[in-house]
Design a protein around this motif. Structure first.
Motif, PDB file in Angstrom:
ATOM      1  N   ASP A  26      35.667  25.411  51.962  1.00 44.05           N
ATOM      2  CA  ASP A  26      37.305  26.579  52.504  1.00 44.05           C
ATOM      3  C   ASP A  26      37.817  27.435  51.325  1.00 44.05           C
ATOM      4  OD1 ASP A  26      36.656  24.965  54.805  1.00 44.05           O
ATOM      5  OD2 ASP A  26      38.386  23.398  53.912  1.00 44.05           O
ATOM      6  N   LEU A  27      36.870  26.421  50.116  1.00 51.59           N
ATOM      7  CA  LEU A  27      37.934  27.919  49.050  1.00 51.59           C
ATOM      8  C   LEU A  27      36.974  28.341  48.782  1.00 51.59           C
ATOM      9  CD1 LEU A  27      39.143  28.092  46.508  1.00 51.59           C
ATOM     10  CD2 LEU A  27      36.690  26.201  45.236  1.00 51.59           C
ATOM     11  N   VAL A  28      35.803  28.588  49.385  1.00 45.90           N
ATOM     12  CA  VAL A  28      34.916  30.459  49.196  1.00 45.90           C
ATOM     13  C   VAL A  28      35.009  30.822  50.572  1.00 45.90           C
ATOM     14  CG1 VAL A  28      32.527  31.383  49.696  1.00 45.90           C
ATOM     15  CG2 VAL A  28      32.608  29.073  48.356  1.00 45.90           C
ATOM     16  N   GLU A  29      35.356  30.703  51.361  1.00 42.36           N
ATOM     17  CA  GLU A  29      36.290  31.639  52.393  1.00 42.36           C
ATOM     18  C   GLU A  29      37.417  31.407  52.383  1.00 42.36           C
ATOM     19  OE1 GLU A  29      34.716  32.115  55.206  1.00 42.36           O
ATOM     20  OE2 GLU A  29      33.122  30.881  54.587  1.00 42.36           O
ATOM     21  N   ALA A  30      38.007  31.141  51.599  1.00 43.07           N
ATOM     22  CA  ALA A  30      39.875  31.578  51.107  1.00 43.07           C
ATOM     23  C   ALA A  30      39.745  32.913  50.367  1.00 43.07           C
ATOM     24  CB  ALA A  30      40.491  30.426  51.039  1.00 43.07           C
ATOM     25  N   LEU A  31      38.554  32.488  49.374  1.00 41.18           N
ATOM     26  CA  LEU A  31      38.350  33.710  48.181  1.00 41.18           C
ATOM     27  C   LEU A  31      38.201  34.887  49.637  1.00 41.18           C
ATOM     28  CD1 LEU A  31      37.007  32.104  45.271  1.00 41.18           C
ATOM     29  CD2 LEU A  31      39.439  32.453  45.421  1.00 41.18           C
ATOM     30  N   LYS A  32      37.035  35.124  49.945  1.00 44.19           N
ATOM     31  CA  LYS A  32      36.823  36.332  50.666  1.00 44.19           C
ATOM     32  C   LYS A  32      37.575  36.684  51.508  1.00 44.19           C
ATOM     33  CE  LYS A  32      32.055  34.368  52.051  1.00 44.19           C
ATOM     34  NZ  LYS A  32      31.548  33.867  53.516  1.00 44.19           N
ATOM     35  N   THR A  33      39.195  36.516  52.235  1.00 46.05           N
ATOM     36  CA  THR A  33      39.880  37.187  51.783  1.00 46.05           C
ATOM     37  C   THR A  33      40.983  37.448  50.903  1.00 46.05           C
ATOM     38  OG1 THR A  33      41.113  35.116  53.011  1.00 46.05           O
ATOM     39  CG2 THR A  33      39.768  36.090  54.595  1.00 46.05           C
ATOM     40  N   ALA A  34      40.813  36.884  50.133  1.00 46.70           N
ATOM     41  CA  ALA A  34      41.633  37.272  48.793  1.00 46.70           C
ATOM     42  C   ALA A  34      41.999  38.810  48.698  1.00 46.70           C
ATOM     43  CB  ALA A  34      41.142  37.023  47.813  1.00 46.70           C
ATOM     44  N   PRO A  35      42.499  39.638  48.305  1.00 55.09           N
ATOM     45  CA  PRO A  35      43.553  40.670  47.986  1.00 55.09           C
ATOM     46  C   PRO A  35      42.173  40.985  46.743  1.00 55.09           C
ATOM     47  CG  PRO A  35      45.495  40.081  47.279  1.00 55.09           C
ATOM     48  CD  PRO A  35      44.594  38.547  47.589  1.00 55.09           C
ATOM     49  N   ALA A  36      42.649  42.175  46.390  1.00 59.42           N
ATOM     50  CA  ALA A  36      42.004  42.764  44.548  1.00 59.42           C
ATOM     51  C   ALA A  36      42.396  42.406  43.423  1.00 59.42           C
ATOM     52  CB  ALA A  36      41.589  44.450  44.644  1.00 59.42           C
ATOM     53  N   SER A  37      44.012  41.655  43.847  1.00 57.96           N
ATOM     54  CA  SER A  37      45.125  42.186  42.576  1.00 57.96           C
ATOM     55  C   SER A  37      45.550  40.287  42.838  1.00 57.96           C
ATOM     56  CB  SER A  37      46.588  42.684  43.483  1.00 57.96           C
ATOM     57  OG  SER A  37      46.988  42.456  44.718  1.00 57.96           O
ATOM     58  N   TYR A  38      44.380  39.674  43.630  1.00 56.63           N
ATOM     59  CA  TYR A  38      44.040  38.069  43.549  1.00 56.63           C
ATOM     60  C   TYR A  38      44.292  37.785  41.959  1.00 56.63           C
ATOM     61  CZ  TYR A  38      43.872  33.586  43.820  1.00 56.63           C
ATOM     62  OH  TYR A  38      44.154  32.084  43.863  1.00 56.63           O
ATOM     63  N   GLN A  39      45.047  36.625  41.491  1.00 52.41           N
ATOM     64  CA  GLN A  39      44.759  36.280  40.465  1.00 52.41           C
ATOM     65  C   GLN A  39      44.654  34.173  40.662  1.00 52.41           C
ATOM     66  OE1 GLN A  39      43.732  37.458  37.064  1.00 52.41           O
ATOM     67  NE2 GLN A  39      44.490  39.864  38.512  1.00 52.41           N
ATOM     68  N   PRO A  40      43.823  33.720  40.080  1.00 48.55           N
ATOM     69  CA  PRO A  40      43.691  32.713  39.927  1.00 48.55           C
ATOM     70  C   PRO A  40      44.940  32.016  39.473  1.00 48.55           C
ATOM     71  CG  PRO A  40      41.285  33.527  39.617  1.00 48.55           C
ATOM     72  CD  PRO A  40      42.735  35.049  39.631  1.00 48.55           C
ATOM     73  N   PRO A  41      45.653  30.495  39.851  1.00 54.12           N
ATOM     74  CA  PRO A  41      46.990  30.284  39.135  1.00 54.12           C
ATOM     75  C   PRO A  41      45.886  30.214  37.496  1.00 54.12           C
ATOM     76  CG  PRO A  41      45.611  28.982  40.659  1.00 54.12           C
ATOM     77  CD  PRO A  41      45.022  30.147  40.963  1.00 54.12           C
ATOM     78  N   THR A  42      46.823  29.509  36.971  1.00 56.35           N
ATOM     79  CA  THR A  42      47.115  29.552  34.894  1.00 56.35           C
ATOM     80  C   THR A  42      47.336  27.695  35.076  1.00 56.35           C
ATOM     81  OG1 THR A  42      49.384  29.425  35.286  1.00 56.35           O
ATOM     82  CG2 THR A  42      48.600  31.780  34.554  1.00 56.35           C
ATOM     83  N   ARG A  43      46.818  27.100  33.729  1.00 60.48           N
ATOM     84  CA  ARG A  43      46.469  26.178  33.787  1.00 60.48           C
ATOM     85  C   ARG A  43      48.371  25.680  34.442  1.00 60.48           C
ATOM     86  NH1 ARG A  43      44.876  22.290  28.746  1.00 60.48           N
ATOM     87  NH2 ARG A  43      45.843  20.343  29.243  1.00 60.48           N
ATOM     88  N   GLN A  44      48.909  26.388  33.815  1.00 62.65           N
ATOM     89  CA  GLN A  44      50.376  25.596  34.097  1.00 62.65           C
ATOM     90  C   GLN A  44      51.122  25.119  35.464  1.00 62.65           C
ATOM     91  OE1 GLN A  44      50.197  28.051  31.948  1.00 62.65           O
ATOM     92  NE2 GLN A  44      49.897  27.025  30.006  1.00 62.65           N
ATOM     93  N   ARG A  45      50.627  26.019  36.772  1.00 59.39           N
ATOM     94  CA  ARG A  45      50.511  26.218  37.893  1.00 59.39           C
ATOM     95  C   ARG A  45      50.287  25.610  38.235  1.00 59.39           C
ATOM     96  NH1 ARG A  45      49.582  30.425  41.854  1.00 59.39           N
ATOM     97  NH2 ARG A  45      50.801  28.725  43.451  1.00 59.39           N
ATOM     98  N   MET A  46      48.703  25.166  38.050  1.00 59.88           N
ATOM     99  CA  MET A  46      47.870  23.463  38.484  1.00 59.88           C
ATOM    100  C   MET A  46      49.162  23.156  38.334  1.00 59.88           C
ATOM    101  SD  MET A  46      44.964  25.039  39.705  1.00 59.88           S
ATOM    102  CE  MET A  46      44.263  23.584  40.269  1.00 59.88           C
TER     103      MET A  46
END
Length: 253
Positions: free
Chosen positions: A108-128
């Protein structure tokens, strides 16, 4: 297409075609033997075409041998290799079990990343550890709330695979502690047997339980063993052939 003398055509040949090479001498001879300017021009054209065809055929053969790909195909191949490298380094760098690549959550993670825009940034530790964790927890609790309500109303059993946790750490002590706590809560004299599956983690936990309560016997799950036995039985060639030819009876209306 080029028409000219032998010396000029020589410049269009490969580096191996020196002044004394067979290719150059044959070309020069054919040009000098031609009669008239027209004949010389035609001979040069034919010679040039032969050389061009030979070079093109050689290049095509070399490309086929090397399996040369198109630019677009090569770019896709390079990106795929980069993804494999990143995933491999993540799994082995953090000591994540390789079996997790087949886990539905990873897919599910891989499929979601395929549709992510080029500007997507992974969450930081604070957000996690902050809003993302809270949002995910609320979502999962909402999904399990109906099941949890049924269990609290009618009762249920806690089932664990008994192998490891999400960090691939063995659960021998954790499983043994859970069993001992439940036995203590129920009342040790009331328990005489503990039944689990037969994985190595469970067998190790048996010893800890039996050491704590010497009168308790830990054994394997009969239905689980029978299930494994039937699975192995179904792999026998003759049995597998019979199973393959079976047809399901129509469901009565």
């Amino acid at each position: 297409m080029f028409c000219g003398g032998a010396t000029r055509i020589k410049e269009h040949l490969c580096d191996k075609c020196t002044d004394d090479s067979p290719e150059f001498l044959a070309l020069k001879e054919s040009l000098l033997g031609a009669k008239g300017e027209k004949g010389k021009t035609l001979a040069a054209k034919r010679a040039h075409d032969e050389v061009a065809d030979s070079v093109a055929a050689g290049e095509a053969k070399a490309k086929a041998k090397l399996g040369q790909k198109s630019i677009q195909s090569s770019m896709y191949s390079g990106k795929s290799e980069a993804c494999d490298k990143a995933i491999g380094e993540f799994f082995y760098g953090l000591n994540v079990g390789a079996s997790k690549v087949s886990h539905p959550l990873f897919k599910d993670l891989v499929e979601a990343l395929k549709t992510a825009p080029a500007s997507y940034q992974p969450p930081t530790r604070q957000r996690m550890l902050g809003d993302l964790l809270e949002k995910t927890t609320d979502t999962l609790k909402a999904e399990e709330r109906p099941v949890r309500g049924e269990v609290l109303k009618y009762g249920g059993s806690i089932i664990s695979d008994g192998w490891d946790d999400v960090n691939s750490s063995h659960l021998i002590n954790a499983v043994a502690k859970l069993l001992i706590e439940q036995i203590t809560r129920i009342g040790p004299p009331m328990v005489v047997q503990v039944v689990t599956d037969t994985c190595s983690v469970m067998k190790a936990a048996w010893k800890l339980v039996e050491t704590k309560f010497p009168w308790i016997t830990c054994t394997c799950c009969g239905p689980h063993v029978l299930n494994l036995y039937l699975k192995d039985l179904g792999k026998i060639e003759e049995v597998a052939a019979v199973i393959k030819n079976l047809t399901r009876s129509p469901t009565p209306s």
